[in-house]
Design a protein around this motif. Structure first.
Motif, mmCIF file in Angstrom:
data_model
loop_
_atom_site.group_PDB
_atom_site.id
_atom_site.type_symbol
_atom_site.label_atom_id
_atom_site.label_comp_id
_atom_site.label_asym_id
_atom_site.label_seq_id
_atom_site.Cartn_x
_atom_site.Cartn_y
_atom_site.Cartn_z
ATOM 1 N N GLY A 160 4.667 7.822 14.696
ATOM 2 C CA GLY A 160 4.493 7.410 16.086
ATOM 3 C C GLY A 160 5.801 7.044 16.755
ATOM 4 N N VAL A 161 6.748 6.541 15.970
ATOM 5 C CA VAL A 161 8.055 6.163 16.503
ATOM 6 C C VAL A 161 8.844 7.395 16.926
ATOM 7 N N ALA A 162 8.590 8.522 16.265
ATOM 8 C CA ALA A 162 9.414 9.721 16.441
ATOM 9 C C ALA A 162 9.355 10.282 17.860
ATOM 10 N N GLU A 163 8.258 10.028 18.582
ATOM 11 C CA GLU A 163 8.114 10.581 19.925
ATOM 12 C C GLU A 163 9.215 10.114 20.863
ATOM 13 N N TYR A 164 9.805 8.962 20.578
ATOM 14 C CA TYR A 164 10.748 8.355 21.512
ATOM 15 C C TYR A 164 12.180 8.339 20.979
ATOM 16 N N GLU B 131 0.827 -1.204 0.000
ATOM 17 C CA GLU B 131 0.000 0.000 0.000
ATOM 18 C C GLU B 131 0.863 1.258 0.000
ATOM 19 N N ILE B 132 1.932 1.265 0.788
ATOM 20 C CA ILE B 132 2.820 2.430 0.819
ATOM 21 C C ILE B 132 3.493 2.611 -0.534
ATOM 22 N N SER B 133 3.932 1.519 -1.135
ATOM 23 C CA SER B 133 4.553 1.602 -2.468
ATOM 24 C C SER B 133 3.579 2.197 -3.469
ATOM 25 N N TYR B 134 2.309 1.778 -3.392
ATOM 26 C CA TYR B 134 1.284 2.297 -4.306
ATOM 27 C C TYR B 134 1.056 3.796 -4.080
ATOM 28 N N LEU B 135 0.980 4.204 -2.800
ATOM 29 C CA LEU B 135 0.718 5.610 -2.493
ATOM 30 C C LEU B 135 1.889 6.514 -2.880
ATOM 31 N N LEU B 136 3.099 5.967 -2.840
ATOM 32 C CA LEU B 136 4.250 6.757 -3.258
ATOM 33 C C LEU B 136 4.253 6.992 -4.763
ATOM 34 N N GLY B 137 3.598 6.096 -5.500
ATOM 35 C CA GLY B 137 3.428 6.313 -6.937
ATOM 36 C C GLY B 137 4.430 5.567 -7.795
ATOM 37 N N ASP B 138 4.196 5.637 -9.087
ATOM 38 C CA ASP B 138 5.007 4.897 -10.055
ATOM 39 C C ASP B 138 6.454 5.367 -10.111
ATOM 40 N N HIS B 139 6.720 6.586 -9.665
ATOM 41 C CA HIS B 139 8.079 7.122 -9.763
ATOM 42 C C HIS B 139 8.984 6.651 -8.622
ATOM 43 N N ALA B 140 8.386 6.016 -7.625
ATOM 44 C CA ALA B 140 9.188 5.539 -6.495
ATOM 45 C C ALA B 140 9.884 4.233 -6.875
ATOM 46 N N ARG B 141 11.197 4.264 -6.867
ATOM 47 C CA ARG B 141 11.991 3.053 -7.131
ATOM 48 C C ARG B 141 12.706 2.693 -5.829
ATOM 49 N N LEU B 142 12.044 1.861 -5.043
ATOM 50 C CA LEU B 142 12.532 1.575 -3.698
ATOM 51 C C LEU B 142 13.633 0.517 -3.731
ATOM 52 N N LYS B 143 14.730 0.821 -3.071
ATOM 53 C CA LYS B 143 15.860 -0.096 -2.987
ATOM 54 C C LYS B 143 15.854 -0.704 -1.585
ATOM 55 N N ILE B 144 15.225 -1.889 -1.469
ATOM 56 C CA ILE B 144 15.004 -2.496 -0.162
ATOM 57 C C ILE B 144 16.215 -3.336 0.246
ATOM 58 N N ARG B 145 16.777 -2.973 1.387
ATOM 59 C CA ARG B 145 17.941 -3.692 1.924
ATOM 60 C C ARG B 145 17.509 -4.855 2.820
ATOM 61 N N GLY B 146 16.398 -4.676 3.508
ATOM 62 C CA GLY B 146 15.926 -5.724 4.413
ATOM 63 C C GLY B 146 14.546 -5.396 4.949
ATOM 64 N N TYR B 147 13.967 -6.343 5.691
ATOM 65 C CA TYR B 147 12.618 -6.201 6.233
ATOM 66 C C TYR B 147 12.650 -6.378 7.755
ATOM 67 N N ILE B 148 11.771 -5.660 8.439
ATOM 68 C CA ILE B 148 11.695 -5.699 9.895
ATOM 69 C C ILE B 148 10.245 -5.898 10.309
ATOM 70 N N ASP B 149 10.029 -6.406 11.524
ATOM 71 C CA ASP B 149 8.660 -6.541 12.012
ATOM 72 C C ASP B 149 8.234 -5.330 12.829
ATOM 73 N N LEU B 150 9.186 -4.697 13.551
ATOM 74 C CA LEU B 150 8.892 -3.508 14.338
ATOM 75 C C LEU B 150 9.952 -2.451 14.053
ATOM 76 N N ALA B 151 9.529 -1.194 14.009
ATOM 77 C CA ALA B 151 10.472 -0.112 13.693
ATOM 78 C C ALA B 151 11.595 -0.024 14.719
#
Length: 292
Positions: free
Chosen positions: A240-244, A201-221
Motif C-alpha cells: 500500500g505504501v508503494a503507490e506514493y 506473524e510476518i516472521s512466522y510466515l517467512l519461515g524458520d530460514h528467515a534470520r532477520l537482522k532488525i536495526r530498529g522499529y517504526i510505527d508507520l512506514a
C-alpha cells in the motif's frame, strides 16, 4: 459546566488576550473576564497567568486539551443530528497506509458526489492511537491491519489484502529484483513494525530460514522513508505504501512467498444508526469494498 463557557475559554487561550478574544466572540470584555473568573471559581484552580500577555497555567493547559476534545465531540454531535434530513457534516476516518485504505479513500470521490455537503477529517496514525481516538469519539472509523483486537468494536474485513515485502533505496543491490527471497532477505539490516503481533506473524510466515537482522522499529512506514533512502537499510512493509513512492529514490519489492494480511474497517458499537457515518458505512457496503 457550560459548553459555551468552554468555548470562551478556548478563544482566550487561542488569542492570549481577553480583549482580542472578546472581539472574536462578539461579546464585551468585562463579560468575558467575568465568565473566566467564574470558571476558575467553579474548578477551584487558576487557569491563566495574567500579565501583559495571558498564558495558561499547568491547570489551564490541561483544561485546554480536554476542552478541545469536548468541543470536537459537540461539533460531531450537532452535525449528526442536523444531518438526519439532509446528509451533511464531518466524516472522521483514521488509518495507516494500506492498499485497502487507499481504496476506501478513493471511494470518497464518488461519496462526495452523492453527498456534497460532507467534509472529511483524515488521520494517519498507529493502530493503538487510532483505537484511543475512536474510544474518545474523535473518529467515526478506523482502518487497521490484522492481527488486532477489535472485540470492543463492530467491524468487517476490507476486500483488498496487503502484500508484504521490502522498501529499499533505488540504489540498493536488491532493488533490481522483481521479488525478494528469504535467502536474499537474510543479512540485510531491517526496520520493522513496532506492533509485536504483526511482526511475529510476518516472521512466522517467512519461515524458520528467515534470520532477520532488525536495526530498529517504526510505527508507520512513512517514518522509515528518510532512513531507507540512499542507504543499505531495508524496511519490512506492505505494498500500500508503494503507490506514493518516487521510484527514483525508493522502491517496493514483494517477497517471492505469498505473504498477505487483512485490513479491517472498525467503528464503535451502537454508533451507526443515523447521520454521516451511517451513510458512509452503507455506501462502503454497497460499493463492494468489504470482504465476502
Amino acid at each position: 459546566m457550560d459548553i459555551r463557557v468552554l468555548r470562551y475559554f478556548l478563544a482566550v487561550a487561542r488569542e492570549e488576550s481577553i480583549s482580542r478574544a472578546a472581539d472574536a466572540l462578539h461579546i464585551t470584555q468585562p463579560t468575558l473576564s467575568r465568565q473566566m473568573m467564574m470558571l476558575e471559581d467553579e474548578l477551584g484552580v487558576q487557569l491563566f497567568n495574567r500579565t501583559n500577555k495571558i498564558t495558561l497555567t499547568e491547570a489551564g493547559v490541561h483544561l485546554k486539551l480536554r476542552a478541545m476534545e469536548i468541543d470536537s465531540l459537540m461539533d460531531m454531535l450537532e452535525r449528526d443530528f442536523s444531518a438526519q434530513s439532509d446528509i451533511m457534516g464531518r466524516l472522521a476516518i483514521g488509518s495507516g497506509v494500506y492498499s485497502a485504505s487507499n481504496e476506501v479513500f478513493r471511494s470518497l470521490q464518488e461519496f462526495s458526489r452523492q453527498f456534497p455537503k460532507v467534509t472529511y477529517e483524515i488521520h494517519t496514525a498507529s493502530a493503538d492511537k487510532l483505537k484511543m481516538m475512536m474510544d474518545k469519539g474523535l473518529l467515526d472509523f478506523a482502518i487497521m491491519q490484522e492481527p488486532i483486537d477489535v472485540s470492543r468494536y463492530e467491524y468487517f474485513r476490507l476486500r483488498t489484502k496487503d502484500k508484504w515485502g521490502l522498501l529499499l533505496s533505488a540504489s540498493h543491490p536488491l532493488a533490481k529484483n522483481e521479488s525478494i527471497s528469504v535467502q536474499e532477505l537474510n543479512g540485510i539490516e531491517l526496520l520493522a513494525t513496532g506492533r509485536k503481533a504483526i511482526f511475529n506473524e510476518i516472521s512466522y510466515l517467512l519461515g524458520d530460514h528467515a534470520r532477520l537482522k532488525i536495526r530498529g522499529y517504526i510505527d508507520l512506514a512513512d517514518n522509515a522513508l528518510p532512513l531507507v533512502a540512499g542507504s543499505n537499510v531495508g524496511c519490512l512493509a506492505i505494498d500500500g505504501v508503494a503507490e506514493y513512492l518516487n521510484p527514483e529514490h525508493i522502491v517496493f519489492r514483494p517477497f517471492d512467498l505469498d505473504i498477505a494480511t487483512n485490513t479491517v474497517l472498525a467503528w464503535k458499537k451502537y454508533g451507526m444508526s443515523f447521520g454521516v457515518a451511517s451513510a458512509f458505512l452503507a455506501y462502503i457496503k454497497q460499493a463492494g469494498l468489504r470482504q465476502e
